[in-house]
Design an enzyme around this catalytic site. Structure first.
Site, mmCIF file in Angstrom:
data_model
loop_
_atom_site.group_PDB
_atom_site.id
_atom_site.type_symbol
_atom_site.label_atom_id
_atom_site.label_comp_id
_atom_site.label_asym_id
_atom_site.label_seq_id
_atom_site.Cartn_x
_atom_site.Cartn_y
_atom_site.Cartn_z
ATOM 1 N N GLU A 157 0.814 -1.222 0.000
ATOM 2 C CA GLU A 157 0.000 0.000 0.000
ATOM 3 C C GLU A 157 0.850 1.277 0.000
ATOM 4 O O GLU A 157 0.378 2.339 0.387
ATOM 5 C CB GLU A 157 -0.972 0.004 1.194
ATOM 6 C CG GLU A 157 -1.937 -1.175 1.165
ATOM 7 C CD GLU A 157 -2.879 -1.218 2.356
ATOM 8 O OE1 GLU A 157 -3.939 -1.825 2.232
ATOM 9 O OE2 GLU A 157 -2.534 -0.648 3.417
ATOM 10 N N GLU A 192 -6.057 -7.576 -1.499
ATOM 11 C CA GLU A 192 -6.411 -7.881 -0.111
ATOM 12 C C GLU A 192 -7.921 -7.851 0.028
ATOM 13 O O GLU A 192 -8.538 -6.800 -0.141
ATOM 14 C CB GLU A 192 -5.819 -6.852 0.867
ATOM 15 C CG GLU A 192 -4.328 -6.810 0.957
ATOM 16 C CD GLU A 192 -3.849 -5.813 2.009
ATOM 17 O OE1 GLU A 192 -4.678 -5.367 2.833
ATOM 18 O OE2 GLU A 192 -2.659 -5.473 1.992
#
Length: 903
Positions: free
Chosen positions: A468, A544
């Site tokens: 991220e 995810e």
């Protein structure tokens, strides 16, 4: 002749807190002062490879930090200071006599975080960094009598950080200033690791070579257009320590074990003679080797995983064999690109598209109790679930070669991230800095060393800069350049890697929205039908997506004290006790997102066992629906997904297919069903029957049998759909089950789908229990659960080793299939009907422990159901922990009396 030898130093270590030792490293590494466990004050048996905490735990100096709330009793480095976890580790070793010009080496595969090494009174200070190999030339330090003394002083990370009262994602983020694992400051799925994993956490060994040493060979295969012919390029650093020019012979031997006939075939044996200048280091390209029709390595579900053994030997004139190196190698070609039709990243292996269904991985164990056996089980479980990729999350490790060996053997592709996270590196609660770590050169030094350590593994598919977040610009630029897809002088093995894509972060370049926006997730309980909506997830590849993960009741009892065995209270939501909260429980309801209580839908749970049994049913449904929702839109909307997470590095209560003790949850078998390469499924949104073919073969002559049962096991509907064609890489709708078409239909039905091939053999079986939305499974409680269905079992036992069992259990529901006119509930306590929620476990009869399970166990089926007249053969594999163990099988079910099967 030089005799090459490498010896692991994994026994005989002793340790002591550095502040309790008055002697210097020079003194500790001499026979006069070498510490001996028991006779030297303060010195205890050490765990190497391991951490300070694993050593303290082995000696009962701390309570098990993963049990209950014990972690709160273990001093945190932020409170007691780094000296508390600065330790000496000492050992002795011997080596065979060196030949003339021979060299002796001390090797550390990783230390966290920095160390001073002493051998027989000689000192070397090692570089900082958790992910760095260290090689020390100890030739001139060896004692003539062969007894050598080693002392290592290990220091914690420079910036261990503090843990805020609320916990936080990576604590106060300070650990990100170092090149180290970030999860150790705690996350929303794990507690803080009190020593921050300080220790000699990976393999230590001593070895000897001749005057020329091999370093970091690189193997790369290229293919012709049809993948029928291959060229193996190889290069290696050759390092001479002789003061004169040296004549050297390099030999490369490529062989493969043929399991079907038990012989080893030598595919290539080639030699080259070269001259090395005095004290030279060269990057030597061995002439290419050509292969006709090599056996191709395929990901799990696409084919087999043949591995060739590549051996490289260097011989020096006048000395003989100087050094050797070997590695298992798979012939395969992996590429990925952004698919123009979906804007998602699409992977291809050997020219064939691969629909990614995988999981996020943190680390096998949060205290770094890593082992080859544990890795084989972990990775084997992923393969057994029919998954094909593991993402090694950026807040954890550069995974170890043993992990990659297991992935090579089981066909699991690996997405390996470097040590960056959004939370700690500039996108989280302040302080959070995109320029961390502080030492960029050290980060790149660790990155390059990691690439060299892992690049020859067939399973390694992708490098990613971080989770991220992308690394700082200068680091990212260096990684982009260093890992660019190219070759030098027509030889790709001369590059650092050059065979795998590098992506700067997990939310860029075909993943999630592709532009770095936080568009992964969600991470909680869902209404199962929603997974099948076309725009449930608006992008093509979700890196995810998470969910619940309560384990079986036996694991709760094994990892928490009795006062924590009360399950969450079902009030306004689910209120967990402090221990469950500490172990990161997330609820099975979500009022904000209009998800009613999924456990409550089976009736309010009565105690721990009931709560956990109902949780396994929910786990099964949730994760099967997740995978099947992606299946429905394979290649038309989605290119892949990775579950957050498939395992837990401690006894956590969320996001896991199997628990930290290696017992599977219901989710494991829901995924195993849904991720079959060839699969039949029920679209929970439309009740359409869908057939999925993820393989390259065009299949014809298939049929689907669909049968719907009422709550009593009577057939309400049955239909066989014949003459089906399943095109390669496609999901097709083949029919529909007439569920809930009338307002008078009952609120729970069972649906059994069977996919048969042209020969009538069963290819895929899928059993559902469904209710209309809104609705519940309340009818599965009460009389349905109390009136037991009779089950028959027949067992065949095979001993495959002294302690290894292979068991086949034929499980039959002898109830008769009944029409509408036969809906009576039966007489007495035993009735005909669906045998629901069946689960096997293996127990040790001779164990007096509260938890007498034998783990791990591999099951071909578990948490399954049988309709009237149906039977399944369940394969069970396990190894006894010792010769005193005596196993038995237990079969339990929602509406089936417990059956004990003696072995």
């Amino acid at each position: 002749m030089a005799r090459m030898q490498q010896k692991k130093l994994d026994q005989g270590w002793v340790a002591c807190r550095a502040t309790e030792v008055e002697l210097t490293g020079e003194e500790l590494s001499t026979p006069a002062h070498f510490p001996i466990k028991g006779s030297s004050e303060g010195w205890i048996e050490a765990v190497v490879p391991g951490t300070v905490l694993t050593t303290l735990l082995k000696n009962e100096k701390i309570p098990d930090p993963f049990y209950g709330l014990n972690n709160e009793e273990v001093p945190d480095i932020a409170d007691v200071g780094p000296d508390y976890y600065t330790f000496w580790f000492c050992n002795q070793f011997d080596l065979p006599t060196l030949v003339e010009n021979g060299k002796a080496w001390l090797l550390f595969r990783a230390i966290n975080y920095q160390a001073e090494v002493f051998v027989n009174g000689h000192k070397e200070v090692l570089s900082k960094g958790m992910f760095l190999r260290h090689r020390l030339d100890i030739t001139n330090w060896l004692n003539k009598d062969g007894n050598n003394y080693l002392a290592v002083k290990v220091h914690p990370p420079d910036h261990p950080g503090h843990i805020p009262p609320e916990g936080g994602q990576g604590g106060d983020h300070d650990i990100a200033k170092d090149v180290a694992a970030q999860y150790v400051q705690g996350w929303d799925w794990i507690c803080a690791i009190r020593d921050r994993n300080t220790g000699i956490w990976d393999e230590v060994s001593v070895s000897n070579t001749g005057s020329v040493r091999i370093s970091d060979p690189h193997l790369v295969a290229t293919f012709d257009e049809g993948y029928t012919n291959a060229t193996l390029f190889s290069s290696m650093e050759l390092i001479s320590t002789k003061p004169l020019p040296t004549n050297v012979t390099v030999m490369v031997n490529v062989s493969i074990d043929m399991e079907e006939d038990g012989i080893c075939l030598i595919e290539h044996l080639a030699t080259q003679e070269i001259v090395l200048n005095a004290d030279a280091t060269i990057l030597y390209p061995f002439p290419p080797l050509h292969f006709v029709k090599p056996k191709l390595w395929w990901p799990n579900g696409m084919g087999d995983q043949p591995l060739y053994k590549v051996e490289i030997t260097v011989t020096v004139d006048g000395e003989g064999e100087s050094d050797t190196w070997s590695h298992l190698f798979g012939f395969r070609h992996i590429t990925s690109y952004i698919d123009s039709s979906t804007n998602g990243r699409k992977f291809e292996v050997n020219g064939e598209p691969l629909f990614i269904r995988g999981g996020n991985w943190i680390v096998s164990d949060g205290l770094l109790r890593l082992s080859e056996d544990r890795y084989n089980t972990d990775v084997g479980f992923h393969a057994d679930m029919n998954l094909n990729m593991i993402r090694v999350w950026g807040g954890a490790l550069a995974e170890r070669p043993e992990f990659y060996n297991a992935c090579d053997k089981r066909g699991i592709l690996v997405w390996q991230e470097f040590w960056i996270t959004g939370d700690c590196n500039g996108r989280g609660v302040e302080p959070s800095d995109p320029q961390w770590p502080l030492d960029h050169d050290l980060f790149l030094k660790c990155a390059w060393d990691t690439v060299k350590l892992l690049r020859n593994h067939a399973s390694l598919a992708l490098w990613v800069g971080g989770n991220e977040q992308q690394p700082a610009d200068d680091i990212n630029d260096a990684l982009t350049l260093g890992l660019a897809l190219h070759s030098r002088n027509g030889n790709p093995s001369l590059c650092l890697d050059g065979t795998r894509a590098y992506i700067k972060g997990s939310l860029w370049e075909g993943f999630a929205a592709g532009n770095g926006l936080f568009r992964d997730g969600p991470y909680g309980i869902q209404v199962p039908e929603r997974f099948f909506q076309e725009n449930y997830y608006p992008y093509a590849f979700n890196p995810e997506i998470g969910n619940v993960g309560v384990p079986v009741a036996a694991t709760i009892r094994a990892t928490m004290p009795p006062e924590a065995w009360d399950p969450p209270q079902i009030l306004d939501g689910e209120i967990a006790n402090p221990t469950w909260f500490y172990h990161k429980f997330i609820p099975y309801s979500d009022e904000q997102n209009l998800v009613p209580g999924q456990i409550e839908s089976y009736g309010v749970p009565e105690g721990l066992d009931d709560f956990c049994e109902k949780a396994q049913l929910v786990n099964y449904v949730q994760y099967r629906a997740l995978i099947e929702g992606w299946n429905s839109w394979m290649w038309t909307h989605y290119t892949g997904m990775l579950i957050w997470k498939t395992q837990n590095p401690w006894p956590g209560l969320r996001g896991q297919m199997y628990d930290h003790l290696l017992d599977q949850t219901g989710a494991f078998f829901g995924i195993r069903c849904a991720a079959e390469p060839i699969h039949v499924q029920l679209n929970l949104l439309t009740y359409s029957i869908e057939a999925i073919n993820t393989r390259k073969d065009h299949l014809s002559g298939f049929s689907v049998k669909a049968t719907m049962y009422d709550i009593e096991g009577a057939i309400e509907y049955t239909n066989t759909i014949e003459h089906l064609t399943l095109p390669a890489y496609m999901t097709v709708s083949v029919g529909k089950v007439p569920l809930f078409e009338s307002p008078n239909t009952q609120p729970v039905y069972f649906v059994l789908l069977k996919l048969l091939n042209s020969s009538g053999a069963l290819v895929s079986r899928n059993f559902y229990w469904v209710h209309p939305t809104p609705g519940s499974y309340a009818l599965l409680s009460g009389a349905f659960r109390e009136q037991k269905v009779h089950i028959k079992t027949t067992t065949q036992i095979r001993l495959t080793g002294r302690l290894s069992y292979s068991i086949s259990i034929y499980v039959e529901n002898p109830s008769k299939e009944r029409g509408d006119q036969q809906k009576d509930a039966g007489v007495g306590d035993v009735r005909d009907g669906v045998a629901f929620g069946l689960q096997f476990s293996v127990r040790n009869v001779n164990s007096k422990a509260q938890d007498n399970r034998i783990l791990p166990v591999t099951y071909s089926h578990n948490w399954f159901s049988l309709v009237p007249g149906e039977a399944l053969t369940v394969e069970v594999l396990f190894v006894l922990p010792d010769t005193k163990a005596h196993p038995k099988l237990l079969l339990r079910g929602w509406n089936v009396s417990e059956i004990s099967i003696a072995l």
